[in-house]
Design a protein around this motif. Structure first.
Motif, PDB file in Angstrom:
ATOM      1  N   ALA A   1       0.838  -1.206   0.000  1.00 45.95           N
ATOM      2  CA  ALA A   1       0.000   0.000   0.000  1.00 45.95           C
ATOM      3  C   ALA A   1       0.868   1.249   0.000  1.00 45.95           C
ATOM      4  CB  ALA A   1      -0.919   0.005   1.221  1.00 45.95           C
ATOM      5  N   LEU A   2       0.491   2.217  -0.809  1.00 41.78           N
ATOM      6  CA  LEU A   2       1.230   3.476  -0.890  1.00 41.78           C
ATOM      7  C   LEU A   2       0.990   4.327   0.347  1.00 41.78           C
ATOM      8  CD1 LEU A   2       0.546   4.425  -4.604  1.00 41.78           C
ATOM      9  CD2 LEU A   2       2.806   3.975  -3.630  1.00 41.78           C
ATOM     10  N   TRP A   3       2.040   5.047   0.793  1.00 43.89           N
ATOM     11  CA  TRP A   3       1.858   6.030   1.862  1.00 43.89           C
ATOM     12  C   TRP A   3       0.996   7.165   1.320  1.00 43.89           C
ATOM     13  CZ3 TRP A   3       3.884  11.182   2.817  1.00 43.89           C
ATOM     14  CH2 TRP A   3       3.647  11.629   4.132  1.00 43.89           C
ATOM     15  N   PRO A   4      -0.101   7.505   2.011  1.00 42.59           N
ATOM     16  CA  PRO A   4      -1.049   8.503   1.481  1.00 42.59           C
ATOM     17  C   PRO A   4      -0.569   9.936   1.710  1.00 42.59           C
ATOM     18  CG  PRO A   4      -1.823   7.696   3.597  1.00 42.59           C
ATOM     19  CD  PRO A   4      -0.569   6.918   3.281  1.00 42.59           C
ATOM     20  N   GLY A   5       0.529  10.296   1.053  1.00 43.45           N
ATOM     21  CA  GLY A   5       1.133  11.603   1.284  1.00 43.45           C
ATOM     22  C   GLY A   5       0.217  12.770   0.960  1.00 43.45           C
ATOM     23  N   LEU A   6      -0.419  12.729  -0.215  1.00 46.40           N
ATOM     24  CA  LEU A   6      -1.289  13.834  -0.605  1.00 46.40           C
ATOM     25  C   LEU A   6      -2.419  14.022   0.412  1.00 46.40           C
ATOM     26  CD1 LEU A   6      -1.572  13.246  -4.465  1.00 46.40           C
ATOM     27  CD2 LEU A   6      -0.120  14.885  -3.260  1.00 46.40           C
ATOM     28  N   HIS A   7      -2.977  12.910   0.837  1.00 46.80           N
ATOM     29  CA  HIS A   7      -4.073  12.993   1.801  1.00 46.80           C
ATOM     30  C   HIS A   7      -3.584  13.512   3.146  1.00 46.80           C
ATOM     31  CE1 HIS A   7      -7.274  11.483   4.531  1.00 46.80           C
ATOM     32  NE2 HIS A   7      -8.029  11.893   3.546  1.00 46.80           N
ATOM     33  N   GLU A   8      -2.375  13.125   3.556  1.00 42.16           N
ATOM     34  CA  GLU A   8      -1.837  13.612   4.820  1.00 42.16           C
ATOM     35  C   GLU A   8      -1.615  15.117   4.778  1.00 42.16           C
ATOM     36  OE1 GLU A   8       1.671  12.485   7.980  1.00 42.16           O
ATOM     37  OE2 GLU A   8       0.291  11.048   7.120  1.00 42.16           O
ATOM     38  N   PHE A   9      -1.192  15.638   3.631  1.00 41.40           N
ATOM     39  CA  PHE A   9      -1.018  17.091   3.503  1.00 41.40           C
ATOM     40  C   PHE A   9      -2.368  17.803   3.602  1.00 41.40           C
ATOM     41  CE2 PHE A   9       2.792  16.023   0.584  1.00 41.40           C
ATOM     42  CZ  PHE A   9       3.574  15.748   1.685  1.00 41.40           C
ATOM     43  N   GLU A  10      -3.439  17.159   3.116  1.00 42.27           N
ATOM     44  CA  GLU A  10      -4.772  17.758   3.179  1.00 42.27           C
ATOM     45  C   GLU A  10      -5.344  17.720   4.593  1.00 42.27           C
ATOM     46  OE1 GLU A  10      -7.013  17.059  -1.010  1.00 42.27           O
ATOM     47  OE2 GLU A  10      -6.503  15.228   0.073  1.00 42.27           O
ATOM     48  N   VAL A  11      -5.136  16.615   5.302  1.00 39.77           N
ATOM     49  CA  VAL A  11      -5.662  16.480   6.663  1.00 39.77           C
ATOM     50  C   VAL A  11      -4.828  17.284   7.649  1.00 39.77           C
ATOM     51  CG1 VAL A  11      -6.055  14.833   8.544  1.00 39.77           C
ATOM     52  CG2 VAL A  11      -6.687  14.234   6.202  1.00 39.77           C
ATOM     53  N   GLY A  12      -3.498  17.260   7.480  1.00 37.92           N
ATOM     54  CA  GLY A  12      -2.616  18.045   8.336  1.00 37.92           C
ATOM     55  C   GLY A  12      -1.861  17.201   9.336  1.00 37.92           C
ATOM     56  N   CYS A  13      -0.624  17.624   9.593  1.00 34.56           N
ATOM     57  CA  CYS A  13       0.240  16.867  10.494  1.00 34.56           C
ATOM     58  C   CYS A  13      -0.277  16.882  11.934  1.00 34.56           C
ATOM     59  CB  CYS A  13       1.663  17.429  10.441  1.00 34.56           C
ATOM     60  SG  CYS A  13       1.785  19.164  10.908  1.00 34.56           S
TER      61      CYS A  13
ATOM     62  N   PRO B   1      -3.014  23.126   7.877  1.00 33.23           N
ATOM     63  CA  PRO B   1      -1.779  23.649   8.465  1.00 33.23           C
ATOM     64  C   PRO B   1      -0.715  22.565   8.574  1.00 33.23           C
ATOM     65  CG  PRO B   1      -3.672  24.464   9.684  1.00 33.23           C
ATOM     66  CD  PRO B   1      -4.191  23.463   8.707  1.00 33.23           C
ATOM     67  N   ASP B   2       0.528  22.948   8.257  1.00 33.32           N
ATOM     68  CA  ASP B   2       1.649  22.013   8.408  1.00 33.32           C
ATOM     69  C   ASP B   2       2.511  22.369   9.618  1.00 33.32           C
ATOM     70  OD1 ASP B   2       2.935  24.282   7.508  1.00 33.32           O
ATOM     71  OD2 ASP B   2       3.434  23.455   5.540  1.00 33.32           O
TER      72      ASP B   2
ATOM     73  N   GLY C   1       4.766  19.558  13.347  1.00 31.94           N
ATOM     74  CA  GLY C   1       5.149  20.162  12.094  1.00 31.94           C
ATOM     75  C   GLY C   1       5.713  19.182  11.091  1.00 31.94           C
ATOM     76  N   LEU C   2       5.925  19.699   9.866  1.00 27.69           N
ATOM     77  CA  LEU C   2       6.450  18.900   8.763  1.00 27.69           C
ATOM     78  C   LEU C   2       7.692  19.535   8.148  1.00 27.69           C
ATOM     79  CD1 LEU C   2       3.283  17.761   6.736  1.00 27.69           C
ATOM     80  CD2 LEU C   2       4.757  16.374   8.181  1.00 27.69           C
ATOM     81  N   ALA C   3       8.393  20.367   8.893  1.00 28.07           N
ATOM     82  CA  ALA C   3       9.568  21.019   8.319  1.00 28.07           C
ATOM     83  C   ALA C   3      10.791  20.933   9.220  1.00 28.07           C
ATOM     84  CB  ALA C   3       9.249  22.487   8.004  1.00 28.07           C
ATOM     85  N   ALA C   4      10.606  21.089  10.520  1.00 26.07           N
ATOM     86  CA  ALA C   4      11.730  21.054  11.454  1.00 26.07           C
ATOM     87  C   ALA C   4      12.312  19.646  11.526  1.00 26.07           C
ATOM     88  CB  ALA C   4      11.274  21.512  12.836  1.00 26.07           C
TER      89      ALA C   4
END
Length: 380
Positions: free
Chosen positions: A168-180, A224-225, A244-247
């Motif tokens: 199964a693929l990691w649902p990256g696009l969906h995770e960006f939509e739902v938020g970290c 929000p990320d 967050g998704l950057a630090a």
């Protein structure tokens, strides 16, 4: 007790990896709306697949429905399972709104059923170690907590190629939509509320800081990320939680008390390193040496060990866990629910406690639209 899994996506393999740790759990079957994904999961794990959701819910052998669908589907699947007379174990959050989550807890209570929620890292060996240190008052009264759920800049990684064991693929696009925050804050919140009780108010900030997350994300309505919240507990304790998704990757928790501190290195590790520093105890040699080096250099070192001495875990069998970074016994939450049902009591992360964690995650994620400070409506 027999369980059935709804949703065979990326996270479902984590549950299958840890299911064998709990002989009291038997998997009756699985279902997913994506037929190809369902068949790949069924073939890889050698399990039975239901033809549709109605067949799963109508199976009298199933005691607990494990809801591993996407967050926006949690409410509907859990509601249908409760209506069918099944106990429910749901991935986080319980629902995408407080009102829906509250409705689910009420439906479960009225039907005499349990509605428990992930994450199970609040039942980890590391959590037990911290509970014992707090009960022994080794740092005195806890006053302040720093917690982090920083996942690192995953959007710059090759996330589109990440696959689970069954493919199964990691649902990256969906995770960006739902938020970290909705995806990850629960891992810290489960620790915070189980250690320190209910939260009275939250002062939070959330923002979309990196709107460009690479090819394929241009048309997404992103959540929000980044979020940060200060939680005021009824006990008087104050906690700061950042997601967050950057630090750089950081899933630590630090508890500061009158007489010392406790540091948990990784909340996603069942047996994370846990360090205890006591004000009256002599400081470890390495820490003293590095402090002198910093003083001589006139600059802070990039790395220093956690303060204090590392606590030892009691001897015991090591459970089977997923590989880094998700070294959590995901099925332990379901096993704890089964044990509670057998004993006629409320499971730990269920009912009002699960609702409280969900409301906190929603308050942090929706900080831009909510009055600040946000006054909690739920308690436990």
């Amino acid at each position: 007790m027999k369980i059935a899994i709804v949703g065979t996506g990326f996270v479902a393999d984590y549950y299958m990896t840890t299911l064998g740790n709990h002989p009291g759990l038997a998997l009756a079957g699985v279902w997913d709306r994506d037929e190809a994904r369902l068949q790949a999961f069924r073939a890889f794990h050698g399990v039975c697949a239901y033809p549709d959701l109605e067949a799963l819910l109508g199976d009298p052998a199933v005691g607990i429905v494990v809801n591993l669908t996407t967050p926006e589907s949690h409410y509907e699947i859990s509601r249908r399972a409760l209506a069918a007379g099944k106990h429910v174990y749901c991935e986080k959050p319980l629902a995408m709104s407080f009102e829906q989550a509250q409705e689910l807890t009420l439906l479960a209570r009225q039907a005499g059923l349990t509605l428990a929620a992930a994450p199970a890292n609040g039942l980890s060996d590391a959590h037990d170690l911290v509970v014992q240190a707090l009960r022994d008052e080794r740092i005195g009264t806890p006053r302040l907590v720093y917690a982090a759920m920083e996942d690192g800049p995953v959007f710059r990684d090759k996330w589109a190629s990440w696959r689970s064991r069954s493919g199964a693929l990691w649902p990256g696009l969906h995770e960006f939509e739902v938020g970290c925050t909705l995806e990850h804050a629960g891992y810290a919140l489960s620790w915070l509320v189980s250690l320190f009780g209910p939260v009275e108010s939250v002062t939070a900030f959330a923002a979309l800081t990196f709107p460009d997350k690479g090819p394929g994300t241009e048309a997404l309505a992103m959540a929000p990320d980044f979020s940060v919240g200060c939680l005021q507990f009824r006990s008087g304790l104050v906690a700061r939680l950042s997601s967050g998704l950057a630090a750089p990757k950081d899933r630590s928790l630090q508890v500061f008390g009158d007489r010392g501190s406790i540091t948990v290195r990784d909340l996603w590790d069942n047996r994370s390193a846990v360090h205890l520093e006591q004000v009256e105890a002599p400081r470890p040699l390495l820490g003293r040496v590095l402090n002198r080096v910093e003083a001589r250099l006139g600059a802070a070192l990039l790395w220093k060990p956690a303060p204090g001495r590392r606590l030892k875990y009691p001897a015991g069998a090591r459970p089977s866990l997923p590989a880094f970074p998700s070294q959590i016994d995901f099925a332990r939450g379901i096993a704890a629910q089964v044990a509670a049902i057998a004993e006629g009591r409320e499971p730990v992360f269920s009912g009002e406690l699960a609702l409280h964690i969900t409301e906190l995650a929603l308050a942090l994620n929706g900080a831009r639209e909510l009055p600040q400070p946000y006054r909690m409506r739920s308690s436990f």
